[in-house]
Design a protein around this motif. Structure first.
Motif, mmCIF file in Angstrom:
data_model
loop_
_atom_site.group_PDB
_atom_site.id
_atom_site.type_symbol
_atom_site.label_atom_id
_atom_site.label_comp_id
_atom_site.label_asym_id
_atom_site.label_seq_id
_atom_site.Cartn_x
_atom_site.Cartn_y
_atom_site.Cartn_z
ATOM 1 N N UNK A 422 0.860 -1.190 0.000
ATOM 2 C CA UNK A 422 0.000 0.000 0.000
ATOM 3 C C UNK A 422 0.892 1.234 0.000
ATOM 4 N N UNK A 423 0.499 2.250 -0.747
ATOM 5 C CA UNK A 423 1.242 3.522 -0.781
ATOM 6 C C UNK A 423 0.418 4.660 -0.205
ATOM 7 N N UNK A 424 -0.689 4.307 0.441
ATOM 8 C CA UNK A 424 -1.639 5.354 0.843
ATOM 9 C C UNK A 424 -1.942 5.356 2.336
ATOM 10 N N UNK A 425 -0.917 5.070 3.134
ATOM 11 C CA UNK A 425 -1.086 5.273 4.571
ATOM 12 C C UNK A 425 -1.232 4.002 5.378
ATOM 13 N N UNK A 426 -1.065 2.848 4.747
ATOM 14 C CA UNK A 426 -1.158 1.608 5.502
ATOM 15 C C UNK A 426 0.195 0.914 5.466
ATOM 16 N N UNK A 427 0.612 0.457 6.621
ATOM 17 C CA UNK A 427 1.926 -0.168 6.731
ATOM 18 C C UNK A 427 1.858 -1.598 6.194
#
Ligand code: SF4
Length: 491
Positions: A422-427
């Motif tokens: 994910x590149x949108x805020x999830x580790x």
């Protein structure tokens, strides 16, 4: 521009791993934000934000912070740890001010350190601002370089500091223009709660990837100047402070609340809605409602859909606590398989940091889950989990269920295989550590030691989320198709 009260319509309804988080190999939320604006300037908002943050603690346990506004000045306290560890009555008593924003953090961009704890505050010639951000900016490096070239210094490595510095840089244009200019410059996912000397501001990225909602605090029974407004990552936090859920902040919408008025406007072109589907699968609390879809209901439906897509003859269905349980109930009802509590999760696992090697991660899993042997002995068990990321938890659970006497263990998963980062805020772990990346279902099943394995289909997940042409979702970590092109997508 619209009056906020007139819009009450759209929703009725790096190496360190935490034992209580990464050890169970789940994806992890980046942050939670909460903001309050009280109509009575003599009342203090900090304690309300404290309770709101407690309700959002599941979204980040690394650091917590609260910034308050009083007489156009901003004061902030933040620290490493849980909300209740960082704040006590004495500290809250020092935070005087009738508007406040708070933040709980799990680091996805920038290291885990006090420098990166939020809200970020900037004090400059024209005023002060505090920013609480949930999400990840995909162009943070470029913006940071531009700001550094223009002489602006940074104190932290977090992408969120870029936002506060951009707003400060643009502030001479006036608050609204500074905010809209900033937001047009940044790309990625963001749910923002911003405090200035005069207003509380909320904004959600044009795809609506991360959630943000709006609530109202009731006035006093005698009328007068009581009441106020709330911004929160999830509706459960509005409930927690006795507020009334009004509606979600729409993708690309900015909400501004000040002493004279509360209004909102759309700052972006209409873009495809792409709410993070993983919020419903695992991240959000089941008592939250995000964009008109009840999180608990979506999990129940996922279980029913799994029953339709991949039922198996069994004597018992159990859910991996906590988020697998609603789906197990749904699966049990749909198939007629008795639902039971076969696995107990320790509620008191300390927030201990451990090294991220596989051996320690596996040991941590055994501390966290145990089996009720009398419940599973001699039974064919269906084990429902919300997701499989590294596979550590599933493998361990199959082992301990079989050691407890289960005759068969069939795994059913409420999300499709997680194959991409994910590149949108999830580790998310590195792509190579995602157990589903490059493996067939048969290979996965064998490596987990299960008797059978099935994942919900992408179509099934969308059905559980009541997707329509208008209500669409990000499925990037399952399909590799992201709502915003990510350059150099290669993790
Ligand atoms: S890639 Fe996955 S975790 Fe990230 S926003 Fe999209 S659905 Fe959510």
């Amino acid at each position: 521009m619209k009056s906020l009260s007139g819009l009450k319509n759209s929703n009725t309804a790096a190496g360190r791993f935490r034992l209580d988080n990464c050890a169970d190999d789940k994806l992890h939320e980046s942050c939670g934000v909460f903001g309050v604006y009280l109509n009575d300037p003599e009342r203090d908002a900090a304690s309300l934000v404290y309770y709101g943050l407690l309700a959002l603690q599941h979204r980040g346990q690394e650091s917590a912070g609260i910034a308050v506004m009083k007489d156009q000045a901003i004061d902030v306290r933040k620290g490493m740890g849980l909300v209740a560890e960082v704040f006590n009555p004495e500290i809250l008593g020092q935070l005087k001010g009738s508007a406040a924003v708070g933040h709980v953090r799990y680091s996805t961009a920038g290291s885990s350190s006090i420098e990166n704890a939020q809200p970020f505050v900037s004090r400059f010639k024209l005023g002060s601002i505090a920013v609480a951000h949930n999400g990840t900016l995909i162009n943070a490096d470029v913006v940071r370089e531009l700001l550094e070239d223009s002489g602006i210094g940074f104190t932290a490595s977090s992408d969120s500091e870029v936002i506060v510095n951009l707003i400060a840089k643009n502030y001479r244009k006036g608050l609204e223009k500074a905010l809209t200019d900033t937001i047009k410059f940044i790309k990625g996912s963001y749910a923002l709660a911003v405090l200035t000397g005069e207003a509380l501001v909320g904004a959600r990225d044009p795809n609506g990837i991360r959630p943000l909602c709006l609530g109202k605090l009731p006035g006093s029974a005698q009328g007068g100047s009581g009441g106020g407004w709330i911004l929160a990552s999830e509706s459960c936090a509005i409930d927690a402070v006795g507020g009334e859920f009004i509606r979600n902040v729409e993708p690309g919408e900015m909400v501004i609340i000040n002493r004279d008025e509360a209004f909102s406007f759309i700052f972006s072109e209409k873009t495809r809605r792409a709410v993070c589907s993983f919020e419903y699968v695992y991240l959000a609390r089941p008592d939250s409602v995000i964009d008109q879809v009840d999180v608990y209901g979506s999990r129940l439906r996922a279980g029913e859909i799994l029953a339709r897509e991949s039922a198996v003859a069994a004597d018992l269905v159990i859910g991996v606590p906590e988020s697998g349980i609603p789906a197990a109930i749904g699966y049990g009802k749909a198939t007629g398989t008795p639902f039971g509590v076969g696995i107990v999760k320790s509620r008191y696992v300390a927030r201990t940091f451990i090294a991220p090697d596989q051996d320690k991660r596996e040991k941590a899993v055994s501390v966290k889950h145990n089996v009720i042997k009398s419940e599973v002995r001699d039974k064919r068990v269906v084990l429902i989990d919300d997701s499989i990321v590294r596979g550590t938890t599933s493998k361990r659970l199959v082992t301990i269920l079989k050691a407890a006497g289960a005759r068969e263990v069939h795994i059913r998963v409420c999300s499709p295989p997680v194959r991409c980062p994910c590149y949108f805020g999830i580790d998310t772990p590195h792509r190579r550590d995602l157990i589903s990346n490059g493996a067939s279902i048969g290979e996965l099943c064998a490596s987990l030691g299960a008797d059978s394995l099935a994942f919900i289909s992408v179509e099934g997940l969308l059905e559980s989320l009541e997707a329509t042409a208008e209500r669409s979702y990000c499925l990037g970590c399952f399909t590799g198709e992201y709502p915003i092109p990510v350059s150099g997508e290669q993790r």
